[in-house]
Design a protein around this motif. Structure first.
Motif, PDB file in Angstrom:
ATOM      1  N   TRP A  38       1.458 -19.474 -27.883  1.00  0.00           N
ATOM      2  CA  TRP A  38       2.449 -19.762 -29.116  1.00  0.00           C
ATOM      3  C   TRP A  38       1.877 -19.358 -30.158  1.00  0.00           C
ATOM      4  O   TRP A  38       0.602 -19.169 -30.087  1.00  0.00           O
ATOM      5  CB  TRP A  38       3.267 -20.907 -29.713  1.00  0.00           C
ATOM      6  N   ILE A  39       2.043 -18.557 -30.933  1.00  0.00           N
ATOM      7  CA  ILE A  39       1.257 -18.357 -32.499  1.00  0.00           C
ATOM      8  C   ILE A  39       2.360 -17.953 -33.079  1.00  0.00           C
ATOM      9  O   ILE A  39       3.565 -18.403 -33.527  1.00  0.00           O
ATOM     10  CB  ILE A  39       1.076 -16.899 -31.984  1.00  0.00           C
ATOM     11  N   GLN A  40       2.061 -18.887 -34.838  1.00  0.00           N
ATOM     12  CA  GLN A  40       3.317 -19.245 -35.812  1.00  0.00           C
ATOM     13  C   GLN A  40       2.135 -18.815 -36.950  1.00  0.00           C
ATOM     14  O   GLN A  40       1.114 -18.620 -37.271  1.00  0.00           O
ATOM     15  CB  GLN A  40       2.934 -20.777 -35.674  1.00  0.00           C
ATOM     16  N   LYS A  41       3.228 -18.573 -38.177  1.00  0.00           N
ATOM     17  CA  LYS A  41       2.861 -18.459 -39.081  1.00  0.00           C
ATOM     18  C   LYS A  41       4.059 -19.374 -40.157  1.00  0.00           C
ATOM     19  O   LYS A  41       4.507 -20.301 -39.409  1.00  0.00           O
ATOM     20  CB  LYS A  41       3.422 -17.329 -39.434  1.00  0.00           C
ATOM     21  N   VAL A  42       3.462 -19.412 -41.549  1.00  0.00           N
ATOM     22  CA  VAL A  42       4.681 -20.126 -42.704  1.00  0.00           C
ATOM     23  C   VAL A  42       6.252 -20.480 -41.928  1.00  0.00           C
ATOM     24  O   VAL A  42       6.321 -21.233 -41.267  1.00  0.00           O
ATOM     25  CB  VAL A  42       4.781 -20.150 -43.586  1.00  0.00           C
ATOM     26  N   ASN A  43       6.638 -19.150 -42.053  1.00  0.00           N
ATOM     27  CA  ASN A  43       8.098 -18.733 -42.097  1.00  0.00           C
ATOM     28  C   ASN A  43       8.726 -18.219 -40.333  1.00  0.00           C
ATOM     29  O   ASN A  43      10.234 -18.734 -39.719  1.00  0.00           O
ATOM     30  CB  ASN A  43       8.473 -17.554 -43.117  1.00  0.00           C
ATOM     31  N   ASP A  44       7.425 -18.396 -39.335  1.00  0.00           N
ATOM     32  CA  ASP A  44       8.260 -17.987 -38.128  1.00  0.00           C
ATOM     33  C   ASP A  44       6.991 -18.705 -37.181  1.00  0.00           C
ATOM     34  O   ASP A  44       5.880 -18.438 -37.500  1.00  0.00           O
ATOM     35  CB  ASP A  44       9.059 -16.447 -37.524  1.00  0.00           C
ATOM     36  N   LEU A  45       7.366 -18.410 -36.133  1.00  0.00           N
ATOM     37  CA  LEU A  45       6.466 -18.623 -34.816  1.00  0.00           C
ATOM     38  C   LEU A  45       7.219 -17.446 -33.729  1.00  0.00           C
ATOM     39  O   LEU A  45       8.196 -16.957 -33.266  1.00  0.00           O
ATOM     40  CB  LEU A  45       6.824 -19.519 -34.251  1.00  0.00           C
TER      41      LEU A  45
END
Length: 582
Positions: free
Chosen positions: A236-243
């Motif tokens: 998995w990988i994420q940003k502030v607004n989504d994953l």
């Protein structure tokens, strides 16, 4: 670029500011890892954590090996202390223009990274050993040979580390260093072909065995073939607004997927349907996510699924972990007949003079059907059911819905008013249908070695080939040279998806669409007649440039029987022929 990596959170802002002025590249990956694959990608203003996990227990998420450091971030202890990926001191700063994104761009540029012009070549150990230099580097991993010459400067561990494995079978070395890496995807464009190992047996040993073994006639029993089941894994990988959750299976294993929203805002279930089993990953995420997913991408070649969720508004921050998950494995044969899911008809409209297109949706479920598989559809939980193959959304007249959230059907309506197809085509919008799990036995891997193929479709038997055509034309491993689709109908009004198929034929010179009509018409200037030896024989002539080596057929029973008869009469290898039941 980064000469020293300090994993403490206090230094992350400083390193972020240093990278903000390096140009217009929007994604930078630090070429440094925390122990056991916990690493920090930089997405301009957002720092996101990606963790590769593979549960050792089928029912629990493994937390026992995770250690919390002074910075509050959980990381796993490295099992390898001297590897390029397990030891921070062995990481190398890459040259400018040699990031992961630069490698992806190079792979998509069309440059021949394998050196074989897209052809698959069987490589012997002797041949492999010759390619062991910096400027001519081949490597074998798990039975497949890759040309890593161009990848040398992109390798995070440096050239010297990668050179340890060139010119030989490096499966064991790879597993020791970074078995978690999805090397098939990373080196897909570098693939040369399968590794052929020849075991040399000494004559004295043969004589010894002959003396020890005595088999009477009829005593030799044919052993059953052993099937190696695919074990899915995820990242998995994420940003502030989504994953984004990545699910990996195996190249050409042709999995199906079911993504399901559970009761809680942070509860999601992903089913991976392989040939023999259903693997159920149930996630309790660190925070809530919105449904349906923001995006969904499926590669039929690599067997990789990407699911991107928008985080719930109150959880739009960087999470310290994905959450917890557990896995259950069910034998497919024990449950596929019992599982039916309600889908609603959200669109039903005329497709042509005797056919309808139906768009189905379940607001809490997304179902991805493997290439060449079908679904059993029921009406009002009655005993009578029928099989249909969903088609890609682009072949419908109605394209207003997200392509991944619906099931799209083409239904030929027959004249008998009480037959199943007539009743199905008359279903009102918002009515409910019962949909089975995907069914079939088509092996996508059987197409992998063929570069010249012919598809024979009659009437509604076109449907399984529409998804197959997309797969074949996009395939990068052993790229196809020629793909014929012969489509048999009575009249020109009966031809489904004619404009799109003709457009595809013009846009890709490898694809040849040929419509054949059985009823003569003065206005028709194309082929006329029915399936015959005269039609197929010229395509199989080995003296021509691209002789057909694989044939598949789908249509009414009479059409299939005739196709099988022709295949046998012309001596075409039956193992390279597959018949769908239309």
């Amino acid at each position: 670029m980064l000469k020293e990596f300090r994993p403490e959170i206090g230094h992350l802002k400083e390193e972020t500011e240093r990278l903000e002025n390096v140009g217009d590249q929007k994604l930078w990956y630090w070429q440094h890892t925390l122990p056991n694959n916990l690493f920090f990608p930089l997405l301009w203003d957002n720092i996101c954590v990606t963790m590769s996990t593979k549960p050792s227990d089928s029912n629990t998420f493994v937390n026992s090996s995770l250690q919390t450091g002074a910075d509050g971030i959980k990381s796993q202890k490295s099992a390898s202390s001297g590897s390029a990926t397990g030891n921070l001191r062995n990481k190398c700063a890459l040259k400018p223009g040699h990031s992961l994104m630069d490698w992806i761009r190079l792979g998509n540029s069309g440059e021949d990274l394998s050196g074989t012009q897209g052809r698959l070549i069987t490589v012997t150990m002797e041949e492999l050993s010759k390619h062991n230099s910096r400027n001519d580097a081949w490597i074998a991993i798990r039975g497949v040979v890759y040309n890593v010459t161009r990848y040398m400067d992109f390798h995070p561990g440096g050239v010297d580390e990668l050179m340890r494995g060139v010119g030989k079978d490096s499966t064991q070395l790879f597993s020791e260093v970074h078995a978690w890496v999805n090397y098939q995807q990373l080196l897909n464009k570098c693939c040369i072909g399968p590794l052929k190992k020849i075991a040399k047996v000494q004559p004295d040993l043969i004589k010894h065995l002959e003396a020890k073994i005595s088999l009477k006639e009829g005593e030799l029993v044919k052993l059953p073939k052993v099937k190696f089941e695919v074990e899915p894994r995820f990242d998995w990988i994420q940003k502030v607004n989504d994953l984004t959750i990545y699910v990996y299976t195996k190249q050409f294993c042709n999995p199906g997927f079911l993504i399901k929203k559970l009761n809680g805002v942070n509860q999601v279930e992903v089913w991976i349907l392989t040939e023999a089993a259903i693997h159920k990953f149930q996630y309790e995420l660190h925070g809530g996510v919105e449904w349906p997913p923001k995006d969904l991408k499926m590669s039929t070649e690599s067997g990789k699924l990407e699911i991107t969720f928008c985080k719930s508004e109150q959880h739009r921050e960087l999470w310290r972990s994905l959450g917890i998950h557990n896995v259950k494995r069910l034998m497919k044969s024990s449950c596929e007949e019992e599982i039916f899911i309600d889908f609603q008809v959200i669109k039903n409209q005329q497709f042509n003079h005797d056919s309808h297109e139906l768009v189905l949706q379940n607001k809490h479920v997304i179902l991805i059907v493997p290439v060449g598989y079908h679904l059993t559809i029921g009406l009002n939980w009655e005993a009578l059911k029928k099989d249909y193959t969903p088609v890609p959304a682009k072949y419908l007249n109605c394209m207003e819905y997200p392509k991944f959230s619906t099931l799209n059907l083409l239904i030929k309506k027959y004249t008998l008013t009480q037959c199943f197809s007539s009743r199905l085509s008359e279903q009102k919008e918002d009515s409910s249908l019962q949909i089975s799990m995907p069914k079939g036995n088509f092996k996508l891997l059987s197409l992998a070695k063929h570069r010249n193929l012919c598809l024979l479709a009659a009437g509604s038997g076109l449907t399984p080939f529409l998804g197959m055509i997309e797969h074949l034309l996009k395939r990068q491993t052993n790229r196809i040279e020629l793909l014929y689709l012969f489509y048999f109908n009575k009249t020109s009004e009966d031809i489904w998806c004619r404009k799109i198929l003709e457009k595809s034929s013009k846009e890709d010179e490898r694809f040849k669409f040929v419509a054949v009509l059985s009823r003569d018409s003065d206005a028709w200037d194309g082929l006329k007649g029915k399936i015959s030896e005269n039609l197929l024989l010229p395509l199989l002539d080995k003296s021509c440039r691209n002789p057909i080596t694989y044939i598949a057929a789908c249509g009414p029973l009479g059409f299939i029987a005739k196709a099988e008869e022709i295949i046998k009469s012309i001596g075409f290898p039956t193992e390279n022929f597959y018949a769908f039941q239309g």
